[in-house]
Design a protein around this motif. Structure first.
Motif, short mmCIF file in Angstrom:
data_model
loop_
_atom_site.label_atom_id
_atom_site.label_comp_id
_atom_site.label_asym_id
_atom_site.label_seq_id
_atom_site.Cartn_x
_atom_site.Cartn_y
_atom_site.Cartn_z
N SER A 72 0.83 -1.21 0.00
CA SER A 72 0.00 0.00 0.00
C SER A 72 0.86 1.26 0.00
N TYR A 73 1.98 1.21 0.68
CA TYR A 73 2.95 2.31 0.67
C TYR A 73 3.48 2.54 -0.74
N LEU A 74 3.88 1.44 -1.39
CA LEU A 74 4.41 1.55 -2.75
C LEU A 74 3.35 2.05 -3.72
N ALA A 75 2.10 1.59 -3.55
CA ALA A 75 1.01 2.04 -4.41
C ALA A 75 0.75 3.54 -4.23
N SER A 76 0.82 4.01 -2.99
CA SER A 76 0.60 5.43 -2.71
C SER A 76 1.63 6.30 -3.43
N TYR A 77 2.89 5.90 -3.35
CA TYR A 77 3.94 6.68 -4.00
C TYR A 77 3.82 6.61 -5.53
N ARG A 78 3.43 5.44 -6.03
CA ARG A 78 3.28 5.33 -7.48
C ARG A 78 2.14 6.21 -7.98
N TYR A 79 1.02 6.22 -7.26
CA TYR A 79 -0.14 6.99 -7.69
C TYR A 79 0.16 8.49 -7.67
N PHE A 80 0.77 8.98 -6.60
CA PHE A 80 0.96 10.42 -6.44
C PHE A 80 2.25 10.93 -7.08
N SER A 81 3.03 10.05 -7.68
CA SER A 81 4.27 10.51 -8.32
C SER A 81 3.98 11.49 -9.45
N ARG A 82 2.78 11.42 -10.05
CA ARG A 82 2.40 12.31 -11.14
C ARG A 82 1.61 13.52 -10.65
N ARG A 83 1.30 13.57 -9.37
CA ARG A 83 0.32 14.54 -8.89
C ARG A 83 0.81 15.46 -7.78
N ALA A 84 1.86 15.08 -7.09
CA ALA A 84 2.29 15.87 -5.94
C ALA A 84 3.81 15.84 -5.82
N GLU A 85 4.35 16.90 -5.26
CA GLU A 85 5.80 16.98 -5.07
C GLU A 85 6.24 16.30 -3.79
N GLU A 86 5.32 16.24 -2.81
CA GLU A 86 5.68 15.67 -1.51
C GLU A 86 4.50 14.88 -0.96
N ILE A 87 4.79 13.73 -0.35
CA ILE A 87 3.76 12.90 0.27
C ILE A 87 4.04 12.81 1.77
#
Length: 391
Positions: free
Chosen positions: A117-132
């Motif tokens: 779930s951590y990896l999925a979160s970073y993959r999803y937001f890699s195109r949408r946000a600069e920082e998670i």
């Protein structure tokens, strides 16, 4: 000495070429974003699969002249096309929903760093946000609570797996939340057996794992003798325990990518029952989003019919009559009402389209209860097919 020098020269040339390729990939990506900008005020689909097919055929033919295998060329450019589509979709969605555009997002997910779930979160937001901003939780209900309370912006939830099927607990929780599904992601799952020290399979007598990987790797586990499974709340928790204990007899089931965050070594790779193993995740938020007309959309709803014969069939016929494709139908018991079920349905349709609105009007008349859980951009990008004669 000369051979060694020549090898170093060759490696340096390869490194320089790799850097040139990265620059070209970045330039190509910026051009595809310009394509998205040109479509921003036109109702034209992001994808033109006929053009994609013609592009692949032309590149395969050019590649053959350069001595490149058709399969090699196809794989590279299918990945490039997928990246282009997803980036264009992300850009158009930001235009459609300017109120939620932000350089920083907070996301709740199951487990800690390294979990799927951590990896999925970073993959999803890699195109949408600069920082998670990460917020690990020890349960699915905990994820929903963090989003509902406003502690975080989003929650990432696994909903189904190609090997073990639907994750029923998540479906049951969706019955009782006011959150909206605002996105989806299909994440490749490559289960490995990981250890904290150099070891071998015959030395392993204890495996730490989450219940889902155990289920998805049951064939591999059935062949092992004398191994005890220690269940954990998440794959990340399992990795943490293995990293802390540092014993040659202890292994953990998880991803190689996640294991690297804990300095774990891969003992055995690809141990899942199915080699093509994917988990579909959904993203939930407090407010729904609008989906740009140029983007393929999904609408998820739940409904309950009466107990008369054929009532579910009547609902499905409404979808057929309106030409709406159903990609998922899941039934779950209604808590406190024995033998009655709630049906979860995923539809390939934009909620705001005329046909979807007409469909909802008719379904409302046929059901005891109906609720839209969300409308969101579809991120299941199907590879463009290449005609057999060009493969």
């Amino acid at each position: 000495m000369k051979d060694s020098l020549d090898l170093n020269v060759i490696r340096e040339q390869i490194t320089n070429l790799d850097q040139d390729l990265l620059s070209l990939f970045a330039k190509r990506r910026s051009l595809t974003l310009n394509v998205a900008k040109s479509k921003a005020h036109q109702v034209r689909p992001v994808r033109d699969q006929q053009r994609e097919q013609e592009l692949l055929v032309r590149l395969i033919q050019q590649g053959k002249k350069e001595g490149l295998d058709a399969h090699y060329v196809t794989n590279i450019f299918q990945t490039i096309i997928e990246d282009s589509v997803l980036n264009q979709q992300a850009y158009l969605q930001q235009l459609k929903n300017p109120n939620i555009k932000t350089p920083t997002v907070s996301v709740a997910f199951l487990g800690d760093k390294g979990s799927y779930s951590y990896l999925a979160s970073y993959r999803y937001f890699s195109r949408r946000a600069e920082e998670i901003i990460e917020f690990g939780c020890d349960s699915f209900s905990g994820i929903l609570h963090q989003v509902e309370s406003g502690t975080v912006d989003y929650g990432m939830l696994p909903i189904e797996n190609t090997s073990s099927g639907s994750i029923n607990e998540v479906y049951d929780l969706l019955q009782h939340t006011n959150l909206s599904i605002v996105g989806e992601l299909s994440q490749p799952i490559d289960h490995c057996l990981l250890t904290a020290v150099n070891s071998s399979l015959d030395k392993i007598d204890t495996i730490y794992a989450h219940a889902q990987p155990v289920q998805q790797c049951s064939n591999f586990l059935a062949k092992q003798e004398g191994i005890r499974i220690e269940y954990c709340d998440s794959s990340a928790q399992a990795m943490q325990k293995a990293a802390e204990l540092k014993q040659a007899n202890i292994a953990v089931m998880g991803s190689e990518e996640g294991g690297k965050l804990y300095e774990l070594l891969s003992l055995t790779k690809s141990i899942a029952n199915q080699q093509e193993n994917h988990t579909r995740f959904i993203l939930v938020a407090r407010k729904p989003v609008d989906v740009a007309e140029q983007i393929p959309a999904k609408t998820t709803l739940i409904l309950a019919t009466g107990q008369n014969p054929g009532e579910l069939v009547d609902c499905l016929l409404v979808l057929k009559q309106h030409g709406i494709n159903m990609t998922k139908l899941e039934s779950r018991p209604i808590q406190g009402r024995p033998w009655e079920e709630m049906f979860y349905i995923d539809l390939e349709a934009n909620l705001k389209s005329a046909k979807m609105q007409d469909c909802l009007t008719e379904l409302t008349q046929l059901t005891r209860f109906i609720k839209v859980l969300g409308c969101y951009a579809s991120e299941q990008i199907k590879p463009t097919k290449v005609p057999a004669q060009h493969q």
